[in-house]
Design an enzyme around this catalytic site. Structure first.
Site, PDB file in Angstrom:
ATOM      1  N   ARG A 168       0.816  -1.224   0.000  1.00  0.00           N
ATOM      2  CA  ARG A 168       0.000   0.000   0.000  1.00  0.00           C
ATOM      3  C   ARG A 168       0.853   1.280   0.000  1.00  0.00           C
ATOM      4  O   ARG A 168       0.493   2.295   0.614  1.00  0.00           O
ATOM      5  CB  ARG A 168      -0.942   0.043   1.217  1.00  0.00           C
ATOM      6  CG  ARG A 168      -1.922  -1.068   1.277  1.00  0.00           C
ATOM      7  CD  ARG A 168      -2.865  -1.065   0.075  1.00  0.00           C
ATOM      8  NE  ARG A 168      -3.918  -2.011   0.319  1.00  0.00           N
ATOM      9  CZ  ARG A 168      -3.791  -3.324   0.131  1.00  0.00           C
ATOM     10  NH1 ARG A 168      -2.652  -3.816  -0.354  1.00  0.00           N
ATOM     11  NH2 ARG A 168      -4.778  -4.132   0.387  1.00  0.00           N
ATOM     12  N   CYS A 229     -10.512  -0.770   3.625  1.00  0.00           N
ATOM     13  CA  CYS A 229      -9.885  -1.039   4.921  1.00  0.00           C
ATOM     14  C   CYS A 229      -9.322   0.254   5.494  1.00  0.00           C
ATOM     15  O   CYS A 229      -8.657   1.021   4.798  1.00  0.00           O
ATOM     16  CB  CYS A 229      -8.782  -2.077   4.768  1.00  0.00           C
ATOM     17  SG  CYS A 229      -9.465  -3.735   4.609  1.00  0.00           S
ATOM     18  N   GLU A 312      -4.608   3.179   6.782  1.00  0.00           N
ATOM     19  CA  GLU A 312      -4.416   2.981   5.338  1.00  0.00           C
ATOM     20  C   GLU A 312      -5.146   4.104   4.602  1.00  0.00           C
ATOM     21  O   GLU A 312      -4.703   4.585   3.572  1.00  0.00           O
ATOM     22  CB  GLU A 312      -4.988   1.624   4.910  1.00  0.00           C
ATOM     23  CG  GLU A 312      -4.829   1.410   3.414  1.00  0.00           C
ATOM     24  CD  GLU A 312      -5.458   0.131   2.905  1.00  0.00           C
ATOM     25  OE1 GLU A 312      -5.201  -0.933   3.492  1.00  0.00           O
ATOM     26  OE2 GLU A 312      -6.198   0.212   1.914  1.00  0.00           O
TER      27      GLU A 312
HETATM   28  N1  EPU Z   1     -11.137 -11.266  10.331  1.00  0.00           N
HETATM   29  C1  EPU Z   1     -11.792 -11.293  11.534  1.00  0.00           C
HETATM   30  N2  EPU Z   1     -12.702 -10.311  11.779  1.00  0.00           N
HETATM   31  C2  EPU Z   1     -12.986  -9.341  10.899  1.00  0.00           C
HETATM   32  C3  EPU Z   1     -12.298  -9.310   9.662  1.00  0.00           C
HETATM   33  C4  EPU Z   1     -11.364 -10.293   9.396  1.00  0.00           C
HETATM   34  O1  EPU Z   1     -11.572 -12.162  12.360  1.00  0.00           O
HETATM   35  O2  EPU Z   1     -13.830  -8.489  11.193  1.00  0.00           O
HETATM   36  C5  EPU Z   1     -10.178 -12.348  10.025  1.00  0.00           C
HETATM   37  C6  EPU Z   1     -10.697 -13.210   8.883  1.00  0.00           C
HETATM   38  O3  EPU Z   1     -11.556 -14.211   9.344  1.00  0.00           O
HETATM   39  C7  EPU Z   1      -9.426 -13.763   8.296  1.00  0.00           C
HETATM   40  C8  EPU Z   1      -8.405 -12.664   8.556  1.00  0.00           C
HETATM   41  O4  EPU Z   1      -8.968 -11.807   9.548  1.00  0.00           O
HETATM   42  O5  EPU Z   1      -9.003 -14.897   9.011  1.00  0.00           O
HETATM   43  C9  EPU Z   1      -8.087 -11.855   7.292  1.00  0.00           C
HETATM   44  O6  EPU Z   1      -9.267 -11.232   6.805  1.00  0.00           O
HETATM   45  P1  EPU Z   1      -9.484 -10.878   5.262  1.00  0.00           P
HETATM   46  O7  EPU Z   1      -9.324 -12.109   4.454  1.00  0.00           O
HETATM   47  O8  EPU Z   1     -10.743 -10.114   5.158  1.00  0.00           O
HETATM   48  O9  EPU Z   1      -8.230 -10.017   4.876  1.00  0.00           O
HETATM   49  P2  EPU Z   1      -7.701  -8.644   5.464  1.00  0.00           P
HETATM   50  O10 EPU Z   1      -6.260  -8.844   5.718  1.00  0.00           O
HETATM   51  O11 EPU Z   1      -8.514  -8.128   6.589  1.00  0.00           O
HETATM   52  C10 EPU Z   1      -6.946  -7.673   3.183  1.00  0.00           C
HETATM   53  C11 EPU Z   1      -6.891  -6.280   2.651  1.00  0.00           C
HETATM   54  C12 EPU Z   1      -8.202  -5.915   1.949  1.00  0.00           C
HETATM   55  C13 EPU Z   1      -8.498  -6.938   0.874  1.00  0.00           C
HETATM   56  C14 EPU Z   1      -8.570  -8.316   1.534  1.00  0.00           C
HETATM   57  C15 EPU Z   1      -8.848  -9.435   0.543  1.00  0.00           C
HETATM   58  C16 EPU Z   1      -5.539  -4.829   4.078  1.00  0.00           C
HETATM   59  C17 EPU Z   1      -5.544  -3.873   5.193  1.00  0.00           C
HETATM   60  N3  EPU Z   1      -6.704  -5.350   3.757  1.00  0.00           N
HETATM   61  O12 EPU Z   1      -7.903  -7.674   4.235  1.00  0.00           O
HETATM   62  O13 EPU Z   1      -7.987  -4.662   1.340  1.00  0.00           O
HETATM   63  O14 EPU Z   1      -9.732  -6.631   0.240  1.00  0.00           O
HETATM   64  O15 EPU Z   1      -7.299  -8.595   2.163  1.00  0.00           O
HETATM   65  O16 EPU Z   1      -7.871  -9.465  -0.439  1.00  0.00           O
HETATM   66  O17 EPU Z   1      -4.489  -5.095   3.492  1.00  0.00           O
HETATM   67  C18 EPU Z   1      -8.288  -2.305   1.361  1.00  0.00           C
HETATM   68  O18 EPU Z   1      -7.081  -2.228   1.161  1.00  0.00           O
HETATM   69  O19 EPU Z   1      -9.015  -1.300   1.417  1.00  0.00           O
HETATM   70  C19 EPU Z   1      -8.860  -3.629   1.572  1.00  0.00           C
HETATM   71  C20 EPU Z   1     -10.121  -3.791   1.924  1.00  0.00           C
END
Ligand code: EPU
Length: 320
Positions: A168, A229, A312
């Site tokens: 990012r 995010c 972010e």
């Molecule tokens: N999780 C929770 N509670 C929540 C959300 C997530 O326990 O409320 C757990 C999920 O169950 C999972 C883990 O956290 O085990 C990861 O969650 P997720 O797969 O949603 O991925 P993330 O790391 O939270 C990242 C990016 C998103 C992108 C998704 C999918 C960042 C900060 N976020 O989210 O990017 O859409 O992967 O590729 O890097 C963005 O940049 O605006 C964004 C939304």
């Protein structure tokens, strides 16, 4: 570069369109209709801010002093093919091109490389500056070159191997032998990006795109007003028993969730019950509500786990 044209007519106290839909306006909003007009804008305000799709942006209620430049005129928002080989096609897309539209069109044309970015709302310029993306890919993966305008009015073509695409975060002038001119005046303005795309069966690409969209729809509040995010996924500085070892990356969403923040509310801003790293703006929300909520979330996660989250979302006119 000598300026030969005047800047375009500007709107004063103009609203700044963002996906959050909160916050104040710009003292001056310019919509240049040529590169010369864009140069003239930067000549009159070297620190002018460049607006992308407003998808990752939060503007404070007091708005933004100085000039904001929008690159949504068609001269910055077209794309065309620049090279072709038996296996690949390179396209050059203007900074103002909407990424979702580019993804749809390239998938339809059987060109693979951008479909992992499905569901990322951004302009091409914003996506390059932020290296926007997610688990299925990031913008820098497909970029072969970027055209920029530096604040001194010079244009440059930067090849992929001179650009540092990080999580990012993008450093356009990453080659120490060719540092950015006048970086203190502000970041270079992305004019276009070239993407080297692989000729692929369109049906296969459509399936991939559908899978990415379905995964997001199942876990993220897609239809609500937010900036995606809110915080970056942190790298742990020390072991966090039961969660991760020092040096590993944890999901900010999971940390915020486990800190008990889902549903937390300040005024019209709310931590999404669907994905805890999304702060949504409900009707009547102020930017100040969102900022205060982000502060509270950060404090709670710090208190619960000793992890300091970094935003972010880009904030104009205030700071966390
Ligand atoms: N999780 C929770 N509670 C929540 C959300 C997530 O326990 O409320 C757990 C999920 O169950 C999972 C883990 O956290 O085990 C990861 O969650 P997720 O797969 O949603 O991925 P993330 O790391 O939270 C990242 C990016 C998103 C992108 C998704 C999918 C960042 C900060 N976020 O989210 O990017 O859409 O992967 O590729 O890097 C963005 O940049 O605006 C964004 C939304």
């Amino acid at each position: 570069m000598p300026i030969t044209v005047p800047p375009p007519p500007m709107r004063t106290n103009a609203p700044i369109p963002t996906w959050f839909g909160v916050g104040g306006g710009a003292d001056l909003l310019a919509r240049p209709e040529s590169l010369d007009q864009l140069c003239a804008c930067l000549e009159s305000d070297r620190r002018a801010k460049v607006l992308g799709d407003g998808a990752n942006l939060l503007v404070a209620d007091a708005g933004v002093r100085g000039m904001v430049v929008s690159l949504d005129h068609e001269c910055f928002s077209a794309w065309h093919q620049t090279a072709q080989s038996p296996t690949h096609v390179t396209i050059r897309a203007g900074a103002g091109v909407r990424l979702p539209r580019l993804i749809t069109e390239t998938v339809r044309a059987g060109l693979g490389g951008l479909e992992g970015l499905a569901g990322v709302p951004a302009s091409v310029g914003g996506a390059v500056m932020m290296n926007a993306g997610g688990a299925m890919g990031q913008t820098g993966d497909a970029v072969s070159a970027v055209g920029v305008l530096t604040r001194d009015g010079a244009t440059h073509t930067l090849l992929r191997n001179t650009i540092a695409f990080e999580y990012r975060r993008t450093t356009l002038f990453a080659d120490p032998r060719r540092p950015a001119p006048a970086p203190e005046l502000g970041p270079p303005v992305v004019l276009w990006a070239e993407f080297k795309l692989k000729k692929t069966d369109a049906g296969t690409l459509r399936q991939r795109l559908k899978r990415v969209m379905a995964a997001k729809a199942a876990t993220q509040p897609m239809g609500e007003r937010s900036a995606g995010c809110a915080f970056k996924n942190p790298v742990l500085r020390a072991d966090l028993p039961g969660m991760g070892v020092a040096g590993s990356t944890l999901s900010a969403g999971m940390l915020i969730d486990r800190a008990g923040c889902k549903g937390l509310r300040v005024g019209g801003a709310e931590v999404s019950a669907r994905h805890a790293n999304f702060v949504t703006a409900q009707p009547g929300a102020l930017a100040a509500d969102v900022i205060e909520l982000l502060r509270q979330v950060r404090q709670r996660v710090d208190g619960a786990f000793g992890v300091r989250l970094e935003p972010e979302v880009v904030i104009w006119g205030d700071a966390l």
